[in-house]
Design an enzyme around this catalytic site. Structure first.
Site, short mmCIF file in Angstrom:
data_model
loop_
_atom_site.label_atom_id
_atom_site.label_comp_id
_atom_site.label_asym_id
_atom_site.label_seq_id
_atom_site.Cartn_x
_atom_site.Cartn_y
_atom_site.Cartn_z
N SER A 224 0.15 5.77 -4.75
CA SER A 224 0.07 4.38 -5.52
C SER A 224 0.84 4.44 -7.09
O SER A 224 2.13 4.83 -6.77
CB SER A 224 -1.45 3.94 -5.67
OG SER A 224 -1.51 2.72 -6.27
N GLU A 343 -2.24 -2.44 3.59
CA GLU A 343 -2.27 -2.08 2.02
C GLU A 343 -3.17 -3.30 1.37
O GLU A 343 -4.10 -3.10 0.58
CB GLU A 343 -1.14 -2.11 1.56
CG GLU A 343 -0.01 -0.91 1.97
CD GLU A 343 -0.43 0.21 1.16
OE1 GLU A 343 -1.36 0.34 0.31
OE2 GLU A 343 0.36 1.12 1.60
N HIS A 447 -4.94 -0.06 1.22
CA HIS A 447 -4.57 0.78 0.21
C HIS A 447 -5.48 1.98 -0.08
O HIS A 447 -6.67 1.83 -0.36
CB HIS A 447 -4.40 0.10 -0.99
CG HIS A 447 -3.58 0.69 -2.21
ND1 HIS A 447 -2.15 1.01 -1.99
CD2 HIS A 447 -3.89 0.83 -3.55
CE1 HIS A 447 -1.62 1.67 -3.11
NE2 HIS A 447 -2.56 1.33 -4.02
#
Length: 530
Positions: A224, A343, A447
């Site tokens: 990330s 995600e 995610h």
């Protein structure tokens, strides 16, 4: 779901899975312990903990506390200590407000510490083991290196793992002309977090050998915001020679960084909001350095300011990462790069914790995509999904410019054209433990869902099939650290990326690991046509 795409994915992630202890004494003599838990660094000896198959050293300073006059300055050298430093507990996480997942608030600016997990095999290895340096995610506003249990990576992969803290939020990423003064005039402000990471990498160069690592074989990896920063370091001239391979998880390396003008404009807005628009850059900077930590954090959050690396203005990041890669002006090395299948399900669950109707889904798409909405609704009809929120998540996942498979395919292609080895993946276990469990919502491979497979226990426990996938992923990641090629015994071959279908899908079960075409699956031709 309108808004700046970088800001949208900067929702705080993984603030802390555990309560962190407070600061431990800087140095403490503790005689009578196993000397194998003591390592001599360039600033003095440190004592860690012995565990089953590895040693753990926590809270080692890699730079001076960035407090007082050192707030918003490039990291300065840490001071040597007398006696044996107690490295048996983590130090404070960097200043941050609580995340949606229950992470604690921190007002600590004294936070530039790192943690080392080194396997017992390191003491028997003549040349030194590969070193993997982890840059945590959290939108560059939250998180800490100490929450990541690197024991499995270290022991099963025969690598030394270093997890680092770096300045977050306004302390790591504030840009203001008043901070470019004196010796700091050569640095573009707003990149303090990036400079912290480079200071940690320089610490690794000086000290890896003492922990059984090889400073000539360092892999920088992150997820990330940590992947965003890893990509920026890939394009940073001041990071040259500090690492030799990179793994970027869930943030495309060709995403746009903040510009000097936009970052400094936001910095001026923050200064005005806290009463530090004093009429001159120098006076503004002096005022800002006196503002309490809590005030800065709360004002920064209230104004929803952006964070992350700033491109332009100096040698740290002179050009956009995409431009640097296209021109071949980056730190050339093997790259492992990828994302997760779903995600955006994390962010949709945050924005819409309660069910929405098909009509509401259509309204959201029309307000977001305007004239293209009919085409989007035809390609992603609510009727094709068990929950309209899943349709919205599919749209957002495939169209987003930093997390989507299309944005990652762009990075794969550009890195390939630049001539560096690229290994692409997509994590696809839709039963993975989620970072946030919303009742009645299928989180899927959202995610950050791959993190538990590398750092056991981070988000939950794995079943036997998932554990086998974890074993394969740890082998892939650590073999890449060893020799630049991801390989795993009793797991499928991972092809080097040459075409869109050379992406390795990672899921449990028979056939769960296989090549896939994420450009086709992510409707990239459709999105490019819009």
């Amino acid at each position: 779901m309108k808004g700046d795409p970088v800001r949208l994915i900067a929702i705080p992630l993984l603030a802390s899975a555990v309560a962190l202890t407070g600061a431990v004494p800087a140095a403490a003599e503790q005689g009578g312990r196993d000397p194998s838990a003591v390592v001599r660094t360039d600033l003095g000896p440190v004592r860690g903990q012995l565990a089953d198959g590895y040693r753990l050293f926590q809270g080692i300073p890699f730079a001076a506390p960035p407090t007082g006059s050192l707030r918003w300055r490039p990291p300065q050298p840490a001071r040597a200590w007398q006696g044996v430093y107690d490295a048996t507990a983590p130090r404070d996480q960097c200043a941050q407000l609580p995340a949606p997942y229950g992470g604690p608030t921190s007002y600590a600016e004294d936070c530039l510490y790192l943690n080392v997990t080194t396997p017992d095999t390191a003491r028997r290895h003549g040349r030194g083991l590969p070193v993997m340096v982890w840059v945590h995610g959290g939108g560059n506003v939250t998180g800490a290196g100490s929450i990541y249990n690197a024991a499995k990576l270290a022991t099963r992969g025969d690598v030394v793992v270093v997890t680092v803290n770096y300045r977050l939020g306004p302390f790591g990423w504030l840009a203001h002309q008043g901070l470019e003064a004196g010796a700091d005039r050569r640095y573009q402000t707003g990149n303090y977090g990036l400079l912290d990471q480079q200071a940690a990498l320089r610490w690794v160069q000086r000290n890896a050998s003492a922990f059984g690592g090889d400073p000539r074989n360092v892999t920088l990896f992150g997820e990330s915001a940590g992947a965003q920063d890893a990509c920026a370091n890939l394009a940073s001239p001041t990071a040259a020679g500090l690492f030799h391979k990179v793994i970027a998880q869930s943030f495309t390396c060709v995403a746009p960084a903040r510009t000097e003008a936009s970052a400094e404009g936001e910095g001026a807005a923050l200064a005005a909001a806290v009463g530090c628009d004093k009429g001159s850059p120098a006076a503004d900077a002096a005022c800002l350095r006196a503002v309490p930590v809590q005030t800065l954090l709360e004002t920064f959050e209230a104004k929803a300011l952006n964070v992350g690396p700033v491109a332009g203005g100096d040698r740290v990041l002179p050009s956009q990462p995409e431009q640097a890669i296209a021109q071949g002006r980056f730190n050339r090395m093997p790259v492992m790069h990828g994302n997760t299948l779903d995600e955006w399900r994390l962010f949709v669950s945050l924005a819409y914790p309660n069910p929405i109707t098909a009509a509401q889904y259509e309204d959201i798409v029309r307000s977001t995509y305007g004239a293209a909405a009919d085409a989007v609704l035809a390609r992603y009809p609510a009727s094709a999904y068990s929950d309209p929120r899943l349709a919205l998540a599919a749209v957002q996942t495939d169209s987003n410019e930093v997390l989507s498979p299309c944005a990652h395919q762009d990075a794969f292609q550009q890195l390939k054209r630049a001539g560096v080895p690229v290994y692409a993946y997509q994590f696809a276990d839709r039963a993975a433990p989620p970072i946030l469990d919303v009742p009645g919502f299928e989180e899927g491979a959202a995610h950050a869902s791959e993190l538990t497979y590398l750092f056991p226990g981070l988000l939950g426990e794995l079943n036997p099939e998932q554990t086998r996938l974890s074993d394969a992923m740890v082998a892939y990641w650590t073999s890449f650290a060893h020799n630049g090629r991801p390989q795993a015994r009793q797991a499928p071959h991972w092809p080097r990326f040459r075409s869109p279908d050379d992406v390795l899908s990672l899921a449990p079960g028979n056939g769960g690991i296989h090549p896939t075409d994420t450009a086709e699956n992510g409707n990239c031709s459709f999105w490019n046509s819009l």
